[in-house]
Write a protein that holds these residues in place. Structure first.
Motif, short mmCIF file in Angstrom:
data_model
loop_
_atom_site.label_atom_id
_atom_site.label_comp_id
_atom_site.label_asym_id
_atom_site.label_seq_id
_atom_site.Cartn_x
_atom_site.Cartn_y
_atom_site.Cartn_z
N LEU A 177 -4.15 -1.75 -2.08
CA LEU A 177 -4.00 -2.58 -0.86
C LEU A 177 -2.51 -2.50 -0.45
O LEU A 177 -2.44 -2.46 0.64
CB LEU A 177 -4.19 -3.91 -1.40
CG LEU A 177 -5.85 -4.27 -1.31
CD1 LEU A 177 -6.07 -5.86 -1.83
CD2 LEU A 177 -6.48 -4.02 0.09
N PHE A 178 -1.53 -2.54 -1.50
CA PHE A 178 -0.18 -2.67 -0.88
C PHE A 178 0.24 -1.26 -0.34
O PHE A 178 0.86 -1.11 0.53
CB PHE A 178 0.82 -2.77 -2.39
CG PHE A 178 2.31 -2.68 -1.87
CD1 PHE A 178 2.94 -3.75 -1.41
CD2 PHE A 178 2.95 -1.56 -2.36
CE1 PHE A 178 4.22 -3.74 -0.89
CE2 PHE A 178 4.44 -1.33 -1.95
CZ PHE A 178 4.91 -2.49 -1.31
N ILE A 179 -0.14 -0.05 -0.94
CA ILE A 179 0.35 1.19 -0.39
C ILE A 179 -0.39 1.34 0.92
O ILE A 179 0.13 2.10 1.92
CB ILE A 179 -0.02 2.35 -1.31
CG1 ILE A 179 0.66 2.30 -2.76
CG2 ILE A 179 -0.11 3.76 -0.62
CD1 ILE A 179 0.25 3.27 -3.84
N THR A 180 -1.64 0.76 1.05
CA THR A 180 -2.35 0.94 2.56
C THR A 180 -1.25 0.05 3.59
O THR A 180 -1.06 0.61 4.51
CB THR A 180 -3.60 0.41 2.55
OG1 THR A 180 -4.64 1.18 1.36
CG2 THR A 180 -4.32 0.19 3.89
N TRP A 181 -0.97 -1.08 3.07
CA TRP A 181 -0.05 -1.96 4.08
C TRP A 181 1.46 -0.96 4.20
O TRP A 181 1.74 -0.79 5.30
CB TRP A 181 0.37 -3.16 3.07
CG TRP A 181 1.31 -4.14 3.94
CD1 TRP A 181 1.27 -4.98 4.83
CD2 TRP A 181 2.80 -3.96 3.97
NE1 TRP A 181 2.25 -5.20 5.50
CE2 TRP A 181 3.43 -4.76 4.56
CE3 TRP A 181 3.50 -3.26 2.83
CZ2 TRP A 181 4.50 -5.11 4.50
CZ3 TRP A 181 4.98 -3.60 2.60
CH2 TRP A 181 5.32 -4.35 3.66
N ALA A 186 5.05 7.71 2.73
CA ALA A 186 5.11 6.10 2.42
C ALA A 186 3.70 6.19 1.31
O ALA A 186 3.64 5.27 0.64
CB ALA A 186 4.65 5.48 3.76
N ILE A 187 2.83 7.18 1.40
CA ILE A 187 2.01 7.38 0.21
C ILE A 187 2.38 8.11 -0.83
O ILE A 187 2.54 7.74 -1.89
CB ILE A 187 0.79 7.76 0.95
CG1 ILE A 187 0.10 6.68 1.81
CG2 ILE A 187 -0.42 8.04 -0.39
CD1 ILE A 187 -1.25 7.35 2.55
N GLY A 188 2.77 9.46 -0.41
CA GLY A 188 3.10 10.63 -1.32
C GLY A 188 4.30 10.14 -2.24
O GLY A 188 4.46 10.63 -3.46
#
Length: 237
Positions: free
Chosen positions: A91-95, A118-120
């Motif tokens: 959830l946090f990485i999605t946000w 922001a993901i990688g």
């Protein structure tokens, strides 16, 4: 880093003409996930205290549960921590990714890498100790109020620094404690390591609280910044 020239440069209009307001629903889900992580850590603290009492030979504790049963409960707490952590991470990485995309529209000159980082950035060994922090700091600065009369407005960085310092420091300490636990060969050593894990779990509770402060404040800043004519600059005026 923005220069005075960059600050006065007109920014591109929004594709749809509507400010990219951050999602409150996702914010609530992330905050709830961090609350679950904190509760899991507190449960681990409770089972850790019981395990240490049994290992140290406390008579009252040993009459309630054997060492094997207490250790089984301690392991169960560890599994609860793992499940809540994984859920919170998703959830946090999605946000984090969505916020990165929205804040770039507010101040594109702050960012040097694409939103995919922001993901990688979280999955690159060693580099994940500072790359996500740099992205978070850029997002934070991108939400600063527009400059007035040639003066830029800087936001205090302590929410970002506190969250990241607690998270990275506690993660590294946890890895050290796990390595020590694997090499422990006596009850005395186990007792000392369990005490260390109690400290780590409490620090993770503090890190979860700091993360909530960061998430809530950045979301509020982004919504405020997007709602107050985000692409109007002194040059346009």
């Amino acid at each position: 880093m923005l220069t005075s020239k960059d600050e006065l440069r007109p920014r591109p209009p929004l594709p749809s003409g509507t400010p990219p307001l951050a999602s409150r629903g996702l914010l609530i889900a992330v905050v709830a996930a961090f609350a679950a992580v904190a509760l899991g850590d507190l449960f681990a603290v409770y089972t850790g205290v019981r395990l240490r009492a049994v290992v140290d030979g406390d008579v009252t504790a040993t009459t309630v549960s054997s060492l094997e049963d207490t250790y089984s409960l301690y392991e169960r707490a560890g599994r609860v921590q793992m499940v809540t952590f994984l859920l919170c991470a998703v959830l946090f990485i999605t946000w984090f990714f969505q916020m990165r995309r929205r804040t770039e529209l507010l101040a594109p000159n702050w960012f040097r890498k694409g939103p995919g980082w922001a993901i990688g950035a979280w999955f690159i060994p060693v580099a994940n100790l500072w790359l996500p922090y740099r992205i978070a700091a850029d997002m934070w600065n991108a939400c600063a109020p527009l400059p007035t009369e040639g003066k830029s407005h800087r936001l205090p960085m302590w929410p970002v620094n506190l969250w990241w310092g607690l998270f990275v420091g506690t993660t590294l300490l946890s890895r050290y404690a796990a390595a020590r636990f694997d090499m422990a060969d006596s009850l005395t050593e186990i007792s000392g390591i369990v005490t260390l894990f109690l400290t780590i779990d409490l620090l993770y509770v503090a890190a979860a609280g700091a993360a909530v402060v960061f998430v809530v404040r950045l979301t509020a800043l982004e919504r405020l910044r997007a709602a107050e004519e985000p692409y109007r600059t002194p040059v346009d005026a």
